[in-house]
Design a protein around this motif. Sequence first.
Motif, PDB file in Angstrom:
ATOM      1  N   PHE A   1       0.823  -1.207   0.000  1.00  0.00           N
ATOM      2  CA  PHE A   1       0.000   0.000   0.000  1.00  0.00           C
ATOM      3  C   PHE A   1       0.858   1.258   0.000  1.00  0.00           C
ATOM      4  CE2 PHE A   1      -3.089  -3.040   1.630  1.00  0.00           C
ATOM      5  CZ  PHE A   1      -4.226  -2.666   0.931  1.00  0.00           C
ATOM      6  N   LEU A   2       0.359   2.280  -0.667  1.00  0.00           N
ATOM      7  CA  LEU A   2       0.987   3.601  -0.657  1.00  0.00           C
ATOM      8  C   LEU A   2       0.848   4.212   0.734  1.00  0.00           C
ATOM      9  CD1 LEU A   2       2.247   5.803  -2.523  1.00  0.00           C
ATOM     10  CD2 LEU A   2      -0.062   6.634  -2.878  1.00  0.00           C
ATOM     11  N   LEU A   3      -0.355   4.135   1.287  1.00  0.00           N
ATOM     12  CA  LEU A   3      -0.647   4.610   2.638  1.00  0.00           C
ATOM     13  C   LEU A   3      -1.245   3.450   3.432  1.00  0.00           C
ATOM     14  CD1 LEU A   3      -2.343   8.041   1.792  1.00  0.00           C
ATOM     15  CD2 LEU A   3       0.028   7.656   2.467  1.00  0.00           C
ATOM     16  N   PRO A   4      -0.394   2.616   4.043  1.00  0.00           N
ATOM     17  CA  PRO A   4      -0.908   1.433   4.752  1.00  0.00           C
ATOM     18  C   PRO A   4      -1.918   1.758   5.848  1.00  0.00           C
ATOM     19  CG  PRO A   4       1.491   1.368   4.600  1.00  0.00           C
ATOM     20  CD  PRO A   4       1.057   2.706   4.097  1.00  0.00           C
ATOM     21  N   GLU A   5      -1.771   2.911   6.497  1.00  0.00           N
ATOM     22  CA  GLU A   5      -2.698   3.270   7.566  1.00  0.00           C
ATOM     23  C   GLU A   5      -4.082   3.647   7.037  1.00  0.00           C
ATOM     24  OE1 GLU A   5      -0.129   7.006   6.911  1.00  0.00           O
ATOM     25  OE2 GLU A   5       0.074   4.854   6.733  1.00  0.00           O
ATOM     26  N   PHE A   6      -4.190   3.858   5.719  1.00  0.00           N
ATOM     27  CA  PHE A   6      -5.476   4.154   5.083  1.00  0.00           C
ATOM     28  C   PHE A   6      -5.783   3.088   4.034  1.00  0.00           C
ATOM     29  CE2 PHE A   6      -4.109   8.398   6.549  1.00  0.00           C
ATOM     30  CZ  PHE A   6      -5.203   8.713   7.325  1.00  0.00           C
ATOM     31  N   SER A   7      -5.568   1.845   4.378  1.00  0.00           N
ATOM     32  CA  SER A   7      -5.742   0.746   3.417  1.00  0.00           C
ATOM     33  C   SER A   7      -7.196   0.563   2.985  1.00  0.00           C
ATOM     34  CB  SER A   7      -5.199  -0.557   3.993  1.00  0.00           C
ATOM     35  OG  SER A   7      -5.885  -0.908   5.170  1.00  0.00           O
ATOM     36  N   ARG A   8      -8.137   1.147   3.703  1.00  0.00           N
ATOM     37  CA  ARG A   8      -9.549   1.006   3.310  1.00  0.00           C
ATOM     38  C   ARG A   8      -9.872   1.857   2.071  1.00  0.00           C
ATOM     39  NH1 ARG A   8      -9.372   4.139   7.866  1.00  0.00           N
ATOM     40  NH2 ARG A   8     -10.281   6.198   7.730  1.00  0.00           N
ATOM     41  N   PHE A   9      -8.971   2.783   1.731  1.00  0.00           N
ATOM     42  CA  PHE A   9      -9.162   3.587   0.519  1.00  0.00           C
ATOM     43  C   PHE A   9      -8.430   2.936  -0.642  1.00  0.00           C
ATOM     44  CE2 PHE A   9      -9.692   6.819   3.861  1.00  0.00           C
ATOM     45  CZ  PHE A   9     -10.969   7.238   3.542  1.00  0.00           C
ATOM     46  N   ASP A  10      -9.088   2.891  -1.786  1.00  0.00           N
ATOM     47  CA  ASP A  10      -8.500   2.290  -2.976  1.00  0.00           C
ATOM     48  C   ASP A  10      -7.633   3.274  -3.753  1.00  0.00           C
ATOM     49  OD1 ASP A  10      -9.917  -0.304  -2.776  1.00  0.00           O
ATOM     50  OD2 ASP A  10     -11.688   0.970  -3.026  1.00  0.00           O
ATOM     51  N   TYR A  11      -7.954   4.557  -3.639  1.00  0.00           N
ATOM     52  CA  TYR A  11      -7.241   5.600  -4.377  1.00  0.00           C
ATOM     53  C   TYR A  11      -7.000   6.800  -3.475  1.00  0.00           C
ATOM     54  CZ  TYR A  11      -8.696   2.766  -8.303  1.00  0.00           C
ATOM     55  OH  TYR A  11      -8.900   1.713  -9.143  1.00  0.00           O
ATOM     56  N   VAL A  12      -5.972   7.562  -3.836  1.00  0.00           N
ATOM     57  CA  VAL A  12      -5.626   8.777  -3.113  1.00  0.00           C
ATOM     58  C   VAL A  12      -5.486   9.891  -4.147  1.00  0.00           C
ATOM     59  CG1 VAL A  12      -3.904   9.896  -1.659  1.00  0.00           C
ATOM     60  CG2 VAL A  12      -4.363   7.463  -1.374  1.00  0.00           C
ATOM     61  N   MET A  13      -6.185  11.004  -3.912  1.00  0.00           N
ATOM     62  CA  MET A  13      -6.053  12.160  -4.790  1.00  0.00           C
ATOM     63  C   MET A  13      -5.309  13.264  -4.053  1.00  0.00           C
ATOM     64  SD  MET A  13      -8.862  14.560  -6.766  1.00  0.00           S
ATOM     65  CE  MET A  13      -9.733  13.201  -7.499  1.00  0.00           C
ATOM     66  N   ILE A  14      -4.239  13.740  -4.670  1.00  0.00           N
ATOM     67  CA  ILE A  14      -3.447  14.836  -4.101  1.00  0.00           C
ATOM     68  C   ILE A  14      -3.822  16.095  -4.860  1.00  0.00           C
ATOM     69  CG2 ILE A  14      -1.127  15.720  -3.699  1.00  0.00           C
ATOM     70  CD1 ILE A  14      -0.172  12.770  -3.862  1.00  0.00           C
ATOM     71  N   ILE A  15      -4.194  17.140  -4.126  1.00  0.00           N
ATOM     72  CA  ILE A  15      -4.569  18.414  -4.729  1.00  0.00           C
ATOM     73  C   ILE A  15      -3.570  19.455  -4.268  1.00  0.00           C
ATOM     74  CG2 ILE A  15      -6.371  20.148  -5.016  1.00  0.00           C
ATOM     75  CD1 ILE A  15      -7.545  17.001  -3.609  1.00  0.00           C
ATOM     76  N   ASP A  16      -2.782  19.942  -5.191  1.00  0.00           N
ATOM     77  CA  ASP A  16      -1.744  20.919  -4.874  1.00  0.00           C
ATOM     78  C   ASP A  16      -2.145  22.279  -5.424  1.00  0.00           C
ATOM     79  OD1 ASP A  16       0.576  22.140  -4.125  1.00  0.00           O
ATOM     80  OD2 ASP A  16       1.871  21.060  -5.517  1.00  0.00           O
ATOM     81  N   GLY A  17      -2.404  23.220  -4.531  1.00  0.00           N
ATOM     82  CA  GLY A  17      -2.721  24.583  -4.945  1.00  0.00           C
ATOM     83  C   GLY A  17      -4.173  24.996  -4.804  1.00  0.00           C
ATOM     84  N   ALA A  18      -5.019  24.135  -4.281  1.00  0.00           N
ATOM     85  CA  ALA A  18      -6.441  24.470  -4.153  1.00  0.00           C
ATOM     86  C   ALA A  18      -6.752  25.009  -2.762  1.00  0.00           C
ATOM     87  CB  ALA A  18      -7.298  23.237  -4.423  1.00  0.00           C
ATOM     88  N   SER A  19      -7.746  25.868  -2.687  1.00  0.00           N
ATOM     89  CA  SER A  19      -8.173  26.425  -1.412  1.00  0.00           C
ATOM     90  C   SER A  19      -9.070  25.436  -0.672  1.00  0.00           C
ATOM     91  CB  SER A  19      -8.938  27.728  -1.643  1.00  0.00           C
ATOM     92  OG  SER A  19     -10.153  27.449  -2.317  1.00  0.00           O
ATOM     93  N   GLN A  20      -9.317  25.693   0.597  1.00  0.00           N
ATOM     94  CA  GLN A  20     -10.189  24.829   1.402  1.00  0.00           C
ATOM     95  C   GLN A  20     -11.610  24.835   0.856  1.00  0.00           C
ATOM     96  OE1 GLN A  20      -8.992  22.880   3.817  1.00  0.00           O
ATOM     97  NE2 GLN A  20     -10.981  21.952   4.112  1.00  0.00           N
ATOM     98  N   LEU A  21     -12.070  25.990   0.389  1.00  0.00           N
ATOM     99  CA  LEU A  21     -13.406  26.094  -0.194  1.00  0.00           C
ATOM    100  C   LEU A  21     -13.504  25.226  -1.445  1.00  0.00           C
ATOM    101  CD1 LEU A  21     -16.182  27.486  -0.125  1.00  0.00           C
ATOM    102  CD2 LEU A  21     -15.196  29.296  -1.521  1.00  0.00           C
ATOM    103  N   ARG A  22     -12.489  25.266  -2.257  1.00  0.00           N
ATOM    104  CA  ARG A  22     -12.443  24.445  -3.480  1.00  0.00           C
ATOM    105  C   ARG A  22     -12.415  22.952  -3.132  1.00  0.00           C
ATOM    106  NH1 ARG A  22     -13.036  23.134  -8.661  1.00  0.00           N
ATOM    107  NH2 ARG A  22     -11.156  22.624  -9.752  1.00  0.00           N
TER     108      ARG A  22
END
Length: 144
Positions: free
Chosen positions: A89-110
Amino acid sequence: MYTKRLTLAAPSIEIDHEFDFEIIGITSQEKDYRLVWALNLQLGWNFERDVDHAVLTKQGESLHSRFTYTEDDGMIIFTLLSNKGSDGFLLPEFSRFDYVMIIDGASQLRLEELLREARKAKFVLAALSLDTLKMKSKYNLIID
């Protein structure tokens, strides 16, 4: 005769990365290309297949599929990674998730708007914001 060995500690360099991006965990039972198709359709994006993301694990090198989409002339970068790779796993502690999306540059509202829309996409069973402060393996998310 007794001799004492003197061992010197090797100097270490600590590199502290700033994790100034947002992360969404996505649960979906579909293959990555089908999920990407559904997200592109729902969000009006154009995710493109990228070079697999490699992570070193105890078993060896694990490869994770990677898709990227850039918005606003490169100001916001979205990266979708498969959490389960070829050798762990990429993130073993979050193994219940199949995918991870990284958002670089977005605001909290977005981010909130994105979560709402992503949850509506076909094949998305769940989408939640993840806290990088609670991640043990957050360094696996650093992309060259």
